[in-house]
Design a protein around this motif. Structure first.
Motif, short mmCIF file in Angstrom:
data_model
loop_
_atom_site.label_atom_id
_atom_site.label_comp_id
_atom_site.label_asym_id
_atom_site.label_seq_id
_atom_site.Cartn_x
_atom_site.Cartn_y
_atom_site.Cartn_z
N GLU A 246 94.48 47.02 47.01
CA GLU A 246 93.71 47.66 45.95
C GLU A 246 92.27 47.20 45.94
OE1 GLU A 246 95.62 48.15 41.94
OE2 GLU A 246 97.11 46.89 42.92
N PRO A 247 91.52 47.58 46.97
CA PRO A 247 90.11 47.17 46.98
C PRO A 247 89.40 47.80 45.78
CG PRO A 247 90.52 48.88 48.62
CD PRO A 247 91.86 48.48 48.07
N GLN A 248 88.54 47.03 45.11
CA GLN A 248 87.90 47.54 43.91
C GLN A 248 86.46 47.98 44.15
OE1 GLN A 248 89.36 47.28 40.50
NE2 GLN A 248 91.10 47.34 41.87
N HIS A 249 85.69 47.15 44.83
CA HIS A 249 84.27 47.45 44.98
C HIS A 249 84.05 48.60 45.98
CE1 HIS A 249 79.97 46.92 45.53
NE2 HIS A 249 79.99 46.15 44.46
N PRO A 250 83.16 49.53 45.66
CA PRO A 250 82.91 50.65 46.58
C PRO A 250 82.52 50.17 47.98
CG PRO A 250 81.78 51.01 44.49
CD PRO A 250 82.38 49.64 44.41
N TYR A 251 81.83 49.02 48.07
CA TYR A 251 81.46 48.51 49.39
C TYR A 251 82.70 48.04 50.17
CZ TYR A 251 79.43 45.64 53.05
OH TYR A 251 79.12 45.10 54.26
N THR A 252 83.60 47.34 49.49
CA THR A 252 84.84 46.90 50.15
C THR A 252 85.64 48.11 50.61
OG1 THR A 252 84.88 45.11 48.53
CG2 THR A 252 86.83 45.39 49.90
N ARG A 253 85.70 49.14 49.75
CA ARG A 253 86.44 50.35 50.13
C ARG A 253 85.82 50.98 51.37
NH1 ARG A 253 87.28 53.19 44.27
NH2 ARG A 253 88.17 51.36 43.28
N PRO A 282 64.47 43.53 47.94
CA PRO A 282 65.80 44.11 47.72
C PRO A 282 65.83 45.03 46.51
CG PRO A 282 65.78 41.80 47.07
CD PRO A 282 64.43 42.08 47.67
N PRO A 283 66.80 45.97 46.48
CA PRO A 283 66.90 46.87 45.34
C PRO A 283 67.14 46.10 44.04
CG PRO A 283 68.41 47.51 47.11
CD PRO A 283 67.84 46.20 47.48
N GLN A 284 66.57 46.59 42.94
CA GLN A 284 66.84 46.01 41.62
C GLN A 284 68.28 46.30 41.23
OE1 GLN A 284 64.53 44.30 39.52
NE2 GLN A 284 63.62 44.15 41.55
N GLY A 285 68.76 45.59 40.22
CA GLY A 285 70.12 45.84 39.72
C GLY A 285 71.14 45.46 40.77
N CYS A 286 72.10 46.33 41.01
CA CYS A 286 73.10 46.06 42.05
C CYS A 286 72.47 46.35 43.41
CB CYS A 286 74.32 46.95 41.84
SG CYS A 286 75.48 46.86 43.21
N ARG A 287 72.54 45.40 44.32
CA ARG A 287 71.87 45.60 45.62
C ARG A 287 72.53 46.71 46.45
NH1 ARG A 287 69.73 39.80 48.08
NH2 ARG A 287 68.09 39.52 46.52
N PHE A 288 73.75 47.10 46.06
CA PHE A 288 74.46 48.13 46.83
C PHE A 288 74.15 49.54 46.30
CE2 PHE A 288 78.52 50.45 47.94
CZ PHE A 288 78.29 50.47 49.31
N HIS A 289 73.46 49.66 45.16
CA HIS A 289 73.41 50.98 44.51
C HIS A 289 72.81 52.10 45.38
CE1 HIS A 289 69.19 50.23 42.91
NE2 HIS A 289 69.12 51.49 43.23
N PRO A 290 71.81 51.82 46.27
CA PRO A 290 71.28 52.95 47.04
C PRO A 290 72.32 53.59 47.98
CG PRO A 290 69.77 51.08 47.11
CD PRO A 290 71.05 50.59 46.52
N ARG A 291 73.39 52.86 48.31
CA ARG A 291 74.40 53.41 49.22
C ARG A 291 75.69 53.77 48.50
NH1 ARG A 291 74.95 49.06 53.94
NH2 ARG A 291 75.93 50.75 55.09
N CYS A 292 75.72 53.58 47.18
CA CYS A 292 76.99 53.63 46.47
C CYS A 292 77.33 55.03 45.96
CB CYS A 292 76.95 52.65 45.29
SG CYS A 292 78.51 52.58 44.41
N PRO A 293 78.56 55.50 46.26
CA PRO A 293 78.95 56.82 45.76
C PRO A 293 79.15 56.84 44.25
CG PRO A 293 80.81 55.75 46.87
CD PRO A 293 79.61 54.88 47.09
N LEU A 294 79.32 55.67 43.62
CA LEU A 294 79.59 55.63 42.18
C LEU A 294 78.36 55.24 41.36
CD1 LEU A 294 83.03 53.72 42.20
CD2 LEU A 294 82.63 56.18 42.35
N ALA A 295 77.19 55.15 42.01
CA ALA A 295 76.02 54.59 41.32
C ALA A 295 75.66 55.38 40.06
CB ALA A 295 74.83 54.55 42.27
N MET A 296 75.37 54.60 39.00
CA MET A 296 74.96 55.19 37.71
C MET A 296 73.59 54.59 37.38
SD MET A 296 78.50 54.48 35.69
CE MET A 296 78.58 52.77 36.11
N SER A 297 73.00 55.02 36.27
CA SER A 297 71.65 54.51 36.00
C SER A 297 71.66 53.00 35.74
CB SER A 297 71.00 55.28 34.85
OG SER A 297 71.72 55.02 33.68
#
Ligand code: ATP
Ligand code: MG
Length: 325
Positions: A246-253, A282-297
């Motif tokens: 049950e991977p949780q983080h979009p990056y792990t998935r 690096p990106p502000q907030g979550c560093r993964f957000h530019p690649r993330c399918p679930l990214a919110m504001s």
């Protein structure tokens, strides 16, 4: 108290073009006897993290900007040269990424191993040192250990060289083994043998293991707990079975989806779109957000906290605390 405690650790490299934020608030506690795998794409800071444990990042340019790193309660960042010498090899043995670089081509295997031994066990006679070298080479299952001592690194295969380096890492009777990509340069069958060797040694000697690899398959074969890093941060930290099931983080998935499945050879694994960010800016907030399918504001502005135990994840979009999109 955990055996290894890394708290809010920030590491930067100061260069001509500014500061590179390589580790950004790493929190990691490892208990004695745990086997922990660190996984993530190239450049995400896995080696920098491992080297921080032994204060092996070149300083300057490397600088621990803030945070704490402790071994058995002792502050590693405050250790003097003598304490660091004991820590390196005597307490924490390290196997590096590239065996060719770490073996000296002009000295025999025996000469280099004796040198390592002399650093940790100065009381041994020459004959005792030789006997201990043979014992160490036997322990990493190298045949004809005695004759191997008189050979040079170029006379050994890649797998044999990696075994010699593992033997050297064990020479000081460490309690912790840090292995940074110990199998990356090897072909798949030898890779399996080296992983089995490491897992066997860890069990037999009761070692605590930190195994680093960009390959989740390698980590999964040898570790009970997996830490996923992305761009200098920990995004997920979980028992291995839970992470695979049950991977949780979009990056792990994304990492799991990128693994080839031999049972479905026609199925092309999907990659993770985009590439890792430049750590200079690096990106502000979550560093993964530019690649993330679930990214919110909120992901663009607020850094997610790593939370949950034993399955911890740093993401605004998943878990009981998830923010509504
Ligand atoms: N001496 C240095 N000076 C400046 N930047 C550095 C230095 N060493 C490493 N870095 C930077 O630190 C970041 C993390 O590097 P690190 O070697 O820890 O990555 P890694 O996850 O181990 O990657 P790989 O899987 O390729 O081994 C990278 O962006 C790298 O460019
Ligand atoms: Mg590395």
């Amino acid at each position: 108290m955990s055996l290894i405690e890394i708290q809010d650790c920030r590491l930067a490299f100061d260069g001509f073009e500014g500061r590179v934020h390589v580790l950004d608030g790493i929190d990691l506690a490892i208990e004695s006897g745990e086997s922990v795998g660190i996984v993530g794409e190239t450049g995400c800071g896995k080696s920098a993290l491992a080297r921080s444990l032994l204060r092996l990042n070149p300083a300057p340019p490397a600088r621990i900007v803030s945070g704490a790193i402790r071994y058995d309660g002792a502050d590693i960042l405050a250790m003097d040269a003598a304490a660091l010498r004991r820590l390196r090899g005597g307490t924490i043995g390290m196997v590096f990424q590239d065996p060719v670089t770490y073996l000296n081509p002009v000295f025999t295997i025996g000469r280099q191993m004796e040198e390592v031994l002399r650093a940790h066990e100065s009381g041994l006679s020459r004959a005792q040192r030789r006997a201990r070298c043979i014992e160490l080479l036997d322990s990493v299952r190298l045949p004809q250990a005695a004759s191997l001592l008189d050979r040079y690194p170029h006379e050994l295969s890649g797998g044999m060289r990696q075994r010699v380096l593992i033997a050297e890492a064990l020479a000081g009777n460490p309690r912790v083994l840090v292995a940074d990509e110990p199998t990356t340069a090897l072909d798949v069958t030898i890779q399996r043998q080296i992983l089995a060797l490491i897992a066997g040694l860890v069990a037999r000697l009761g070692l605590t293991l930190m195994l680093i690899s960009h390959d989740l398959g390698v980590i999964g074969a040898a570790c009970r707990r997996i830490v996923v890093m992305y761009a200098g941060t920990i995004v997920e930290d979980a028992p291995a079975e839970a992470l695979f099931a049950e991977p949780q983080h979009p990056y792990t998935r994304g990492l799991l989806a990128a693994m080839p499945d031999l049972r479905q050879p026609d199925h092309m694994p999907s990659g993770i779109p985009g590439s890792i960010p430049n750590l200079r800016d690096p990106p502000q907030g979550c560093r993964f957000h530019p690649r993330c399918p679930l990214a919110m504001s909120v992901c663009r502005s607020a850094r997610p906290v790593l939370r949950g135990a034993p399955h911890a994840v740093a993401c605004h979009a998943v878990g009981d605390w998830a923010v509504a999109p």
